[in-house]
Motif scaffolding. Structure first.
Motif, PDB file in Angstrom:
ATOM      1  N   GLU A   1       0.790   4.105  -2.811  1.00 38.64           N
ATOM      2  CA  GLU A   1       0.518   5.513  -2.481  1.00 38.64           C
ATOM      3  C   GLU A   1       1.566   6.422  -3.112  1.00 38.64           C
ATOM      4  OE1 GLU A   1       0.260   5.794   1.786  1.00 38.64           O
ATOM      5  OE2 GLU A   1      -1.531   4.535   1.847  1.00 38.64           O
TER       6      GLU A   1
ATOM      7  N   LYS B   1       0.831  -1.208   0.000  1.00 37.45           N
ATOM      8  CA  LYS B   1       0.000   0.000   0.000  1.00 37.45           C
ATOM      9  C   LYS B   1       0.859   1.249   0.000  1.00 37.45           C
ATOM     10  CE  LYS B   1      -4.020  -1.888   2.418  1.00 37.45           C
ATOM     11  NZ  LYS B   1      -4.758  -1.869   3.697  1.00 37.45           N
ATOM     12  N   ARG B   2       1.921   1.215   0.751  1.00 38.46           N
ATOM     13  CA  ARG B   2       2.798   2.385   0.821  1.00 38.46           C
ATOM     14  C   ARG B   2       3.488   2.651  -0.515  1.00 38.46           C
ATOM     15  NH1 ARG B   2       4.871   3.101   6.875  1.00 38.46           N
ATOM     16  NH2 ARG B   2       2.914   2.545   7.872  1.00 38.46           N
TER      17      ARG B   2
END
Length: 160
Positions: free
Chosen positions: A124, A120-121
């Protein structure tokens, strides 16, 4: 530690729950071995990606079920099997390649750290760098930045 706890965690670690360290895994394994619960020990090992290590441990060929590196690699293996994120393979390979650093391996094994969150990071960051190629929108996160984000995520909370 013969008592098994039912604990669902993202579908991972359903019987014994998630362990925070190789020491906790080894303590549980020792308790199961002392009780003569070979089936339980194999279940513990399977939940933690340590099937081969369990057979060596049960045969008395090793004094402990795992060390920091094998515990981290086992966790990566189990998470990767449960993950459907297309970044999981790349993240797992990066993590495994860096587990020769014992401090990093200890960080990977920490309770609650997940390939999904690391992915997810990276996503992002990629969304911040949107471009269009052949009329198709693309997101991009360079490998070095991605590796930096993954490493920072696993190292959050300081060293042990």
């Amino acid at each position: 530690m013969g008592e098994k706890t039912k604990k669902a965690n993202d579908g991972l670690f359903p019987v014994f729950g998630e362990f925070d360290s190789h020491e906790e895994i080894n303590a549980a394994a020792e308790g199961l071995l002392q009780e003569g619960d070979q089936e339980g020990l194999r279940t513990l090992a399977a939940e933690n990606g340590l099937e081969e290590e369990a057979e060596l441990y049960l045969a008395g060929d090793t004094a402990e079920l795992c060390d920091p590196v094998s515990a981290a690699l086992g966790k990566i293996k189990v998470e990767k099997e449960h993950e459907n994120n297309y970044l999981a393979d790349d993240i797992a390979e990066y993590l495994a390649a860096n587990c020769d650093d014992i401090e990093f391996a200890l960080s990977v094994r920490k309770k609650g750290k997940r390939l999904t969150e690391a992915g997810k990071r990276v996503m992002e960051e990629a969304k911040k760098h949107r471009t269009t190629i052949n009329k198709t929108a693309c997101w991009y996160c360079g490998p070095m930045k991605g590796y930096q984000l993954i490493r920072e995520y696993y190292r959050e909370g300081g060293s042990r």
